[in-house]
Scaffold this active site. Structure first.
Site, PDB file in Angstrom:
ATOM      1  N   ALA A 129       1.781  -4.353   6.103  1.00  0.00           N
ATOM      2  CA  ALA A 129       3.078  -3.677   6.173  1.00  0.00           C
ATOM      3  C   ALA A 129       3.160  -2.849   7.446  1.00  0.00           C
ATOM      4  O   ALA A 129       2.154  -2.291   7.906  1.00  0.00           O
ATOM      5  CB  ALA A 129       3.290  -2.793   4.955  1.00  0.00           C
ATOM      6  N   ASN A 180     -12.317  -3.013   7.479  1.00  0.00           N
ATOM      7  CA  ASN A 180     -11.790  -1.907   8.279  1.00  0.00           C
ATOM      8  C   ASN A 180     -12.775  -1.443   9.341  1.00  0.00           C
ATOM      9  O   ASN A 180     -12.378  -1.060  10.450  1.00  0.00           O
ATOM     10  CB  ASN A 180     -11.433  -0.729   7.362  1.00  0.00           C
ATOM     11  CG  ASN A 180     -10.218  -1.025   6.495  1.00  0.00           C
ATOM     12  OD1 ASN A 180      -9.286  -1.672   6.934  1.00  0.00           O
ATOM     13  ND2 ASN A 180     -10.241  -0.559   5.262  1.00  0.00           N
ATOM     14  N   LYS A 222     -13.591  -4.084   1.292  1.00  0.00           N
ATOM     15  CA  LYS A 222     -12.454  -3.660   2.112  1.00  0.00           C
ATOM     16  C   LYS A 222     -12.928  -2.794   3.276  1.00  0.00           C
ATOM     17  O   LYS A 222     -12.425  -2.904   4.408  1.00  0.00           O
ATOM     18  CB  LYS A 222     -11.454  -2.885   1.247  1.00  0.00           C
ATOM     19  CG  LYS A 222     -10.209  -2.383   2.000  1.00  0.00           C
ATOM     20  CD  LYS A 222      -9.340  -3.535   2.475  1.00  0.00           C
ATOM     21  CE  LYS A 222      -8.128  -3.054   3.266  1.00  0.00           C
ATOM     22  NZ  LYS A 222      -7.147  -2.317   2.462  1.00  0.00           N
TER      23      LYS A 222
END
Length: 290
Positions: free
Chosen positions: A123, A182, A178
């Site tokens: 997003a 990152n 995750k």
């Protein structure tokens, strides 16, 4: 079901819009009166598709009782949000990058259901009310503390083709998977101000990414081959995207480097590493840009 989405950034706007599109009426809690007023007047504009979601917005200081709170702020804002959640009894779902926020949960009440999650959606926030959905994904949720049956029920109720939700057994494995993504993608793209895909197409950035992956895997004690395979897949899928840390640095905002690289450095005494260099580089850019 009363749903609160805390944070008016890209993920907060996206979740609020998607929840509205699936038939819920979430309340979006934001930091400024200007954003609150604009969303209440014009709604959230979801792109692509030009979908306007008329979501009710409130200032974070007016946080009220909800059944579920999706916490979509950056890690450095978690403490202030947690203080506002004090005395409220809803299920709290944290959707942050990195793992630094896990250490902040010890002050939450033992009776409260706390859920850790990861967001696979891409997003980008264009302005105060407009969000671009750059990549469709799902929300992964794992119980940290509290009522497992309640999480299962919420997962089943929320899960929708427009808002996919998956329940995961082990929050540690979920967050480390995750975190590894990152650790590799965010600081390198932020430092060199490149899109994700250049970590595969630029020979030297590709080598740098592999070194960072190797160092992080050694510290976190995870399989390097498996993690690199996952990371390269994600880079390929998001090759045209800008990482959140790249945007933070470009726009002069505080990044989530403490919860990502800082978390790894706290797990090791070895400071002469590429990860340490990247950490100091991002901190230097933050200081330089105020």
């Amino acid at each position: 079901m009363r749903i609160g989405v805390i944070g008016g950034g890209a993920i907060g706007l996206l979740l609020a819009s998607l929840l509205k599109q699936t038939g819920y009426s979430p309340v979006l809690y934001v930091r400024t009166e200007a954003q609150k007023n604009e969303i209440n007047e014009k709604g959230i504009l979801y792109l692509p598709g030009e979908i306007t979601s008329y979501v009710y917005a409130e200032h974070i200081k007016d946080l009220s009782q909800m059944d579920i709170y999706f916490i979509c702020v950056k890690q450095h804002d978690i403490c202030s949000v947690n203080s506002r959640l004090s005395g409220l009894s809803g299920t709290v779902i944290y959707l942050q990058n990195g793992m630094g926020h896990v250490d902040m949960l010890h002050n939450m009440t033992e009776e409260q259901t706390i859920v850790l999650g990861t967001c696979e959606h891409g997003a980008k926030k264009r302005d105060q009310r407009t969000v671009i959905h750059t990549g469709k994904g799902k929300i992964n949720l794992a119980l940290y503390n509290g009522n497992a049956a309640l999480l299962t029920r919420y997962k089943e109720v929320l899960n929708d083709k427009r808002f996919p939700v998956e329940q995961v057994a082990d929050w540690g494995i979920m967050l480390i998977d995750k975190l590894m993504i990152n650790i590799v993608i965010n600081p390198i793209t932020a430092l060199f101000q490149v899109k994700n895909g250049e970590l595969l197409t630029n020979t030297h950035l590709h080598k740098l990414a592999k070194v960072v992956c190797s160092e992080a895997c050694a510290v976190l004690e995870v399989n390097e081959q498996q993690q690199w395979k996952r990371i390269t897949y994600i880079i390929e899928q998001t090759k045209e995207n800008d990482s959140s840390m790249k945007e933070d640095i470009a726009l002069g905002r505080q990044s989530e480097v403490e919860g990502i690289l800082g978390y790894v450095l706290k797990k090791t005494s070895h400071q002469s590493s590429v990860i340490h260099f990247l950490y100091l580089s991002i901190k230097a850019l933050e200081e330089k840009r105020g």
